[in-house]
Design a protein around this motif. Structure first.
Motif, mmCIF file in Angstrom:
data_model
loop_
_atom_site.group_PDB
_atom_site.id
_atom_site.type_symbol
_atom_site.label_atom_id
_atom_site.label_comp_id
_atom_site.label_asym_id
_atom_site.label_seq_id
_atom_site.Cartn_x
_atom_site.Cartn_y
_atom_site.Cartn_z
ATOM 1 N N GLN A 319 0.834 -1.204 0.000
ATOM 2 C CA GLN A 319 0.000 0.000 0.000
ATOM 3 C C GLN A 319 0.867 1.251 0.000
ATOM 4 N N LEU A 320 1.958 1.201 0.735
ATOM 5 C CA LEU A 320 2.878 2.343 0.751
ATOM 6 C C LEU A 320 3.493 2.554 -0.625
ATOM 7 N N GLU A 321 3.893 1.462 -1.274
ATOM 8 C CA GLU A 321 4.483 1.573 -2.607
ATOM 9 C C GLU A 321 3.500 2.206 -3.587
ATOM 10 N N ALA A 322 2.235 1.796 -3.487
ATOM 11 C CA ALA A 322 1.216 2.370 -4.374
ATOM 12 C C ALA A 322 1.050 3.863 -4.109
ATOM 13 N N SER A 323 1.169 4.256 -2.845
ATOM 14 C CA SER A 323 0.975 5.673 -2.501
ATOM 15 C C SER A 323 2.153 6.535 -2.920
ATOM 16 N N LEU A 324 3.303 5.883 -3.233
ATOM 17 C CA LEU A 324 4.450 6.657 -3.720
ATOM 18 C C LEU A 324 4.202 7.188 -5.130
ATOM 19 N N LEU A 325 3.247 6.605 -5.829
ATOM 20 C CA LEU A 325 2.976 6.998 -7.210
ATOM 21 C C LEU A 325 1.938 8.122 -7.227
ATOM 22 N N PRO A 326 2.357 9.340 -7.532
ATOM 23 C CA PRO A 326 1.402 10.459 -7.551
ATOM 24 C C PRO A 326 0.313 10.254 -8.614
ATOM 25 N N TRP A 346 9.957 6.603 -13.626
ATOM 26 C CA TRP A 346 11.149 6.742 -12.791
ATOM 27 C C TRP A 346 11.123 5.724 -11.650
ATOM 28 N N LEU A 347 9.992 5.648 -10.967
ATOM 29 C CA LEU A 347 9.881 4.773 -9.800
ATOM 30 C C LEU A 347 9.981 3.301 -10.177
ATOM 31 N N ILE A 348 9.248 2.925 -11.218
ATOM 32 C CA ILE A 348 9.141 1.518 -11.567
ATOM 33 C C ILE A 348 10.386 1.014 -12.290
ATOM 34 N N THR A 349 10.961 1.844 -13.140
ATOM 35 C CA THR A 349 12.097 1.411 -13.955
ATOM 36 C C THR A 349 13.435 1.783 -13.338
ATOM 37 N N ASP A 350 13.587 3.042 -13.011
ATOM 38 C CA ASP A 350 14.899 3.524 -12.565
ATOM 39 C C ASP A 350 15.215 3.161 -11.118
ATOM 40 N N GLU A 354 15.433 -0.205 -5.286
ATOM 41 C CA GLU A 354 15.780 0.535 -4.077
ATOM 42 C C GLU A 354 14.748 0.313 -2.974
ATOM 43 N N PRO A 355 15.161 0.431 -1.688
ATOM 44 C CA PRO A 355 14.181 0.423 -0.596
ATOM 45 C C PRO A 355 13.200 1.585 -0.741
ATOM 46 N N PHE A 356 12.029 1.451 -0.117
ATOM 47 C CA PHE A 356 10.938 2.401 -0.331
ATOM 48 C C PHE A 356 11.335 3.848 -0.062
ATOM 49 N N MET A 357 11.905 4.112 1.091
ATOM 50 C CA MET A 357 12.197 5.502 1.446
ATOM 51 C C MET A 357 13.372 6.050 0.640
ATOM 52 N N LYS A 358 14.259 5.185 0.188
ATOM 53 C CA LYS A 358 15.328 5.655 -0.691
ATOM 54 C C LYS A 358 14.767 5.973 -2.074
ATOM 55 N N ARG A 359 13.747 5.207 -2.479
ATOM 56 C CA ARG A 359 13.076 5.521 -3.744
ATOM 57 C C ARG A 359 12.390 6.880 -3.639
ATOM 58 N N ARG A 360 11.770 7.134 -2.493
ATOM 59 C CA ARG A 360 11.127 8.432 -2.293
ATOM 60 C C ARG A 360 12.165 9.556 -2.332
ATOM 61 N N GLU A 361 13.297 9.308 -1.649
ATOM 62 C CA GLU A 361 14.365 10.308 -1.615
ATOM 63 C C GLU A 361 14.896 10.591 -3.013
ATOM 64 N N ARG A 362 15.100 9.532 -3.792
ATOM 65 C CA ARG A 362 15.587 9.708 -5.165
ATOM 66 C C ARG A 362 14.547 10.409 -6.042
ATOM 67 N N LEU A 363 13.272 10.092 -5.804
ATOM 68 C CA LEU A 363 12.209 10.725 -6.587
ATOM 69 C C LEU A 363 12.160 12.220 -6.317
ATOM 70 N N VAL A 364 12.267 12.593 -5.042
ATOM 71 C CA VAL A 364 12.260 14.018 -4.688
ATOM 72 C C VAL A 364 13.451 14.723 -5.326
ATOM 73 N N SER A 365 14.615 14.096 -5.263
ATOM 74 C CA SER A 365 15.802 14.692 -5.892
ATOM 75 C C SER A 365 15.623 14.806 -7.404
ATOM 76 N N ARG A 366 15.003 13.795 -8.008
ATOM 77 C CA ARG A 366 14.773 13.809 -9.464
ATOM 78 C C ARG A 366 13.818 14.936 -9.844
ATOM 79 N N CYS A 397 5.881 17.290 -2.978
ATOM 80 C CA CYS A 397 6.691 16.227 -2.369
ATOM 81 C C CYS A 397 6.117 15.777 -1.028
ATOM 82 N N LYS A 398 5.479 16.703 -0.313
ATOM 83 C CA LYS A 398 4.894 16.343 0.984
ATOM 84 C C LYS A 398 3.743 15.358 0.827
ATOM 85 N N LYS A 399 3.141 15.344 -0.354
ATOM 86 C CA LYS A 399 2.054 14.396 -0.600
ATOM 87 C C LYS A 399 2.578 12.976 -0.817
ATOM 88 N N ILE A 400 3.887 12.879 -1.083
ATOM 89 C CA ILE A 400 4.495 11.553 -1.217
ATOM 90 C C ILE A 400 4.845 11.091 0.190
#
Length: 698
Positions: A319-326, A346-350, A354-366, A397-400
């Protein structure tokens, strides 16, 4: 050759080998203290060599086999020791490391005229054994020579003589290595390939702990180019047990292996954001008064350690992974739009690995880089516009969602999936504790599993993991440790018959082996007990009776001793007096270096220790947070004695009140702590668990 002549020849060879070792130690010279990196590395190698030679100097070798290959005219004597030693001039091997392929013949050969073989790096090597000899060397002096096989000798085999000699020695306060007495079935486990999760079901005294430690030493030797000691870890039940086994690996020339408990390790992985609730003593709760099996099956540890609970955690993470997708596009500036499909890519391919929160961190940086790139490409210069764009970026980003492990775990406990498994009172107490950063031991597995899935491992993956007393682990704990390896390289050992922590442990090894794919694991049983006499093992087996644990009873080696004593006390005062009298008799006999009085509860042990002190008998009272075992006279609750062993054991309260019908495993643990002498006292009605073990009630 006569026994005396063989002894003289071996004594002369010992002196010769010691001379070579002394020469090599002198040649190493003093330690380097300068700053040159190359010299520092050379000094490190020299120091490691010095340590190996010092180990060899105390006991150069313990075994000899005379092995003849078909191409050789005569057999060649091969001497086996803890560390290999070569001639300083010719490089001829004076001593072969016990982990070398050819040394496996010493452990695997049990007699007979048939050819034997071992696997060398160049393939299988066949030959015949002409002699197998055990040697006892202490402080450079040869003390004993025992030939267990001489080709052509018609006499009856004396294969076990050397083993029985070693087993009959008194015990000190440390576990010893068994490299000189490794048995064939133990050696097979030690030399199992690296990329397997090896499960060992071993009865009390079967040597499973020492087998696991020797396996670490073997793996470091066999796969020296692929694994490192600092990337190995041993999980033990408590700090006292770690202290007890602390001398084995250094004796084998192995250092730098992490040794810890699961609780310490988990709290470290959680970056100490939570702590164990000190006000709650789990063991005291379950052991200080009788508990039914039904109550244990409903315990929080059984629920939260189950694979069903892990599935609820995995659902929450999905459920958390699904919520990472805006779901909404990102539009920081009118006309500048980033569609959700691009973000999903970006999330699914790139970042999929990665672990969930690192994916979030990378997404925010991207997202930040994308905005910066678009700003430059469109040649925007309005500072107010950029400030507004950055504000929209922060809001987007806060919505992620972002969670700590404790936050996600707390949220999970309010979900419907968890509500169906965890009773409301336990859920509310857990959430309340989390708000105060306090957790119970059973919360650590789901918490650290969530932490690793969210943030990954904060250190290199482990090359090998050892879990001792694994029957007291939950499947969820093992799952959390699996996340710390790329493959499966574990040694998991325990004894279902000693599974006294039924409120958290397993009932069958299938609960753990099922976590691995076919071919990833191996299962071994060790049913021979090398610790206790035949009388003690037979007595302990009858205590267990027909519990139907699906494992074989312990089979003692042929080492006979005194009968097990069972005495009735007329009153509690008489019981305490008999304890004092027994301890005095044992100490005066001078045969026992380590003596333990086992009580059913901590309160009972406090009473016993107090009486012993009054009588002038110095005893160490072991409590739940004890970090060291010092030997001598010890008073310890039976549930804290698991893993330890003593020359003589007195179980102080073998009555029906202290040991009920559900306490067979606990009483079995107590009985199997004894190497040479076992005595049980009771006041009132003897426990029904002893009905099949003795007809004598006095």
């Amino acid at each position: 050759m006569s026994v005396q002549s063989a002894f003289q020849d071996e004594a002369e060879r010992i002196d010769n080998v010691l001379g070579h070792i002394r020469n090599q130690l002198r040649a190493i010279g003093p330690r380097y203290t300068g700053d040159d990196f190359t010299e520092q590395m050379l000094d490190l190698q020299n120091e490691q060599r010095r340590q190996r030679l010092e180990v060899a100097y105390k006991e150069p070798y313990f075994g000899r086999i005379d092995f003849q290959e078909p191409s050789q005219l005569s057999p060649r004597p091969l001497y086996i020791g803890k560390a290999g030693v070569a001639h300083e001039s010719t490089n001829e091997l004076l001593v072969i490391d016990w982990r070398a392929p050819v040394a496996s013949l010493f452990y695997a050969f049990s007699g007979g005229d048939a050819p034997v073989a071992y696997e060398s790096p160049d393939g299988e090597v066949e030959g015949t054994i002409h002699l197998k000899r055990n040697l006892m060397v202490r402080n450079g002096k040869l003390e004993r020579v025992v030939d267990s096989f001489v080709r052509g000798q018609e006499e009856e085999s004396v294969t076990d003589e050397f083993l029985l000699y070693r087993l009959g020695e008194s015990k000190d306060n440390r576990l010893r290595d068994i490299v000189s007495t490794i048995q064939q079935e133990q050696d097979r486990i030690i030399r199992t390939e690296k990329n397997k999760a090896v499960f060992i079901q071993g009865v009390a005294g079967s040597g499973k702990t020492t087998v696991a430690l020797h396996r670490l030493a073997y793996l470091l030797y066999r796969y020296a180019d692929r694994i490192r000691a600092e990337r190995m870890v041993i999980f033990a039940p408590n700090r006292m047990f770690l202290d007890y086994i602390s001398g084995v690996l250094p004796e084998l020339g192995v250092g730098d292996i992490v040794q810890t408990t699961y609780a310490e390790w988990a709290l470290e992985r959680l970056q100490k954001e939570v702590r164990l609730d000190e006000a709650s003593d789990t063991m005291a709760y379950w052991f200080e008064q009788p508990r039914s099996r039904e109550e244990m099956e409903r315990a929080p540890g059984r629920i939260k350690g189950s694979m069903q609970f892990k599935q609820a955690v995995d659902l929450k993470l999905e459920q958390l992974e699904a919520s990472l997708l805006p779901q909404q596009p990102f539009e920081p500036i009118e006309g500048l739009v980033l569609l959700p499909v691009a973000i999903r890519e970006w999330l699914i391919t790139d970042y999929s690995g990665e672990p969930f929160m690192k994916r979030r961190e990378r997404l925010v940086s991207r997202l930040k880089r994308w905005l910066e790139s678009e700003w430059k490409a469109r040649r925007y210069t309005d500072r107010k516009l950029k400030s507004k764009a950055n504000a929209k970026l922060n809001a987007y980003c806060k919505k992620i969602p972002s969670f700590t492990a404790a936050q996600l775990y707390s949220s999970l406990l309010s979900d419907e999936a968890a509500a169906h498994m965890v009773p409301g009172g336990i859920r509310s107490a857990t959430v309340k504790g989390l708000k105060q950063n306090k957790v119970q031991p059973e919360d650590l597995a789901p918490l650290v599993y969530i932490q690793l899935r969210l943030y990954g491992l904060d250190q290199p993956v482990y090359d090998h993991i050892v879990i001792d007393e694994a029957q007291d682990y939950s499947p969820f704990q093992l799952e959390s440790l699996k996340l710390c390896q790329r493959g499966s390289s574990m040694t998991v050992l325990g004894d279902l018959q000693q599974g006294i922590h039924g409120y958290t442990g397993i009932n069958s090894w299938i609960e753990m082996t099922a976590l691995f794919d076919v071919g990833e694991s191996g299962y071994f049983e060790l049913d021979r007990s090398y610790r206790s006499t035949m009388e003690i093992i037979d007595f302990a087996n009858r205590v267990l009776g027909t519990m139907g644990e699906g494992v074989k009873p312990a089979v003692p080696v042929f080492r006979s001793g005194e009968p097990v004593d069972v005495e009735e006390a007329a009153s509690n005062s008489d019981r305490l007096e008999r304890i004092v009298r027994t301890i005095r008799d044992w100490q005066n006999a001078g045969s026992y270096r380590t003596i333990a009085v086992l009580g059913r509860t901590a309160k009972s042990c406090q009473e016993i220790a107090g009486r012993l002190a009054t009588e002038g008998l110095e005893a160490v009272l072991i409590q739940s947070k004890q970090e060291a075992y010092g030997g001598g006279l010890t008073v310890v609750p039976a549930y804290l004695a698991k893993g330890l062993e003593f020359d003589a054991v007195l179980i102080a309260d073998a009555d029906s009140h202290s040991f009920g019908g559900n306490d067979a495993k606990l009483l079995y643990v107590g009985c199997t702590r004894a190497l040479h002498k076992l005595k049980l006292l009771y006041n009132g009605t003897i426990t029904q668990l002893l009905a099949a073990s003795t007809d004598a009630h006095s």
